[in-house]
Write a protein that holds these residues in place. Structure first.
Motif, PDB file in Angstrom:
ATOM      1  N   ILE A 280      55.335  35.217 -56.017  1.00 23.68           N
ATOM      2  CA  ILE A 280      53.957  34.820 -56.509  1.00 23.68           C
ATOM      3  C   ILE A 280      54.226  33.411 -57.221  1.00 23.68           C
ATOM      4  N   THR A 281      55.332  33.407 -57.753  1.00 27.47           N
ATOM      5  CA  THR A 281      55.752  31.919 -58.570  1.00 27.47           C
ATOM      6  C   THR A 281      55.684  30.859 -57.510  1.00 27.47           C
ATOM      7  N   LEU A 282      56.795  31.255 -56.542  1.00 24.78           N
ATOM      8  CA  LEU A 282      56.846  30.188 -55.358  1.00 24.78           C
ATOM      9  C   LEU A 282      55.564  29.989 -54.692  1.00 24.78           C
ATOM     10  N   VAL A 283      54.685  30.746 -54.546  1.00 29.75           N
ATOM     11  CA  VAL A 283      53.479  30.452 -53.826  1.00 29.75           C
ATOM     12  C   VAL A 283      52.476  29.596 -54.500  1.00 29.75           C
ATOM     13  N   LEU A 284      52.430  29.882 -56.051  1.00 33.11           N
ATOM     14  CA  LEU A 284      51.699  29.377 -56.879  1.00 33.11           C
ATOM     15  C   LEU A 284      52.213  27.718 -57.178  1.00 33.11           C
ATOM     16  N   ILE A 285      53.356  27.610 -57.136  1.00 35.20           N
ATOM     17  CA  ILE A 285      54.014  26.119 -57.180  1.00 35.20           C
ATOM     18  C   ILE A 285      53.835  25.248 -56.021  1.00 35.20           C
ATOM     19  N   ASN A 286      53.960  25.894 -54.880  1.00 30.46           N
ATOM     20  CA  ASN A 286      53.473  25.243 -53.812  1.00 30.46           C
ATOM     21  C   ASN A 286      52.112  24.873 -53.460  1.00 30.46           C
ATOM     22  N   TYR A 287      51.376  25.768 -54.052  1.00 28.59           N
ATOM     23  CA  TYR A 287      49.754  25.623 -53.870  1.00 28.59           C
ATOM     24  C   TYR A 287      49.363  24.538 -54.555  1.00 28.59           C
TER      25      TYR A 287
ATOM     26  N   ILE B 258      62.312  44.974 -57.520  1.00 28.01           N
ATOM     27  CA  ILE B 258      61.257  44.920 -56.772  1.00 28.01           C
ATOM     28  C   ILE B 258      60.144  44.025 -57.735  1.00 28.01           C
ATOM     29  N   SER B 259      60.207  44.250 -58.932  1.00 26.72           N
ATOM     30  CA  SER B 259      59.264  43.370 -59.895  1.00 26.72           C
ATOM     31  C   SER B 259      59.807  41.848 -59.906  1.00 26.72           C
ATOM     32  N   LEU B 260      60.916  41.707 -60.038  1.00 26.36           N
ATOM     33  CA  LEU B 260      61.533  40.219 -60.088  1.00 26.36           C
ATOM     34  C   LEU B 260      61.273  39.762 -58.601  1.00 26.36           C
ATOM     35  N   THR B 261      61.395  40.441 -57.532  1.00 26.88           N
ATOM     36  CA  THR B 261      61.177  39.813 -56.179  1.00 26.88           C
ATOM     37  C   THR B 261      59.514  39.335 -56.099  1.00 26.88           C
TER      38      THR B 261
END
Length: 143
Positions: free
Chosen positions: A23-30, A15-18
């Motif tokens: 969060i990493t994907l959202v930040l990279i896209n943003y 769950i932590s890794l997911t």
């Protein structure tokens, strides 16, 4: 939760890794999107990145002839340098396109726009250091 301590630890890690991955994907896209709006180039920028073809006179398929000239807008200075060096290839493409057309194919606004878009596609097939943004017809006589 579960009686087995190992299963609990494994679920917490998954769950932590997911969550971290999401969060990493959202930040990279943003952060990677360009927030600056696209501005149309000014007329000075268009002129600086444009090449004028010489006036070309050639026969058409319908035994008429065309005298035509274009201004070719590119996207960067390297592309401008490349297109100036490829002037003989551009002339060849223009002559070949016109040789397969009749005067009626070139009549009206649709005829001019069709020729410009075909030339743009053919020119972009040649380009290696940039691309042709627009082809403008600056001289046009069909007889």
């Amino acid at each position: 939760m579960f009686k087995n301590k190992l299963v609990n630890i494994m679920l917490i890690i998954l769950i932590s890794l997911t969550l971290i991955g999401g969060i990493t994907l959202v930040l990279i896209n943003y952060l990677s999107t360009d927030n600056a709006p696209y501005n149309e180039p000014t007329i000075d920028e268009i002129i600086a990145l444009s090449y004028d073809t010489p006036e070309i006179t050639t026969n058409l398929k319908s035994n008429d002839f065309a005298r035509i000239q274009f201004k070719i807008q590119v996207d960067n200075k390297k592309a401008l340098s490349e297109i100036q060096k490829r002037n003989f290839q551009l002339d060849n493409i223009i002559i070949r396109e016109l040789a397969g057309m009749r005067a009626s194919d070139l009549a009206g606004e649709e005829g001019i726009e069709g020729l410009e878009s075909r030339l743009k596609l053919r020119f972009n097939e040649l380009m290696q250091d940039g691309m042709v943004v627009q082809v403008y017809t600056t001289g046009w006589i069909i007889q």
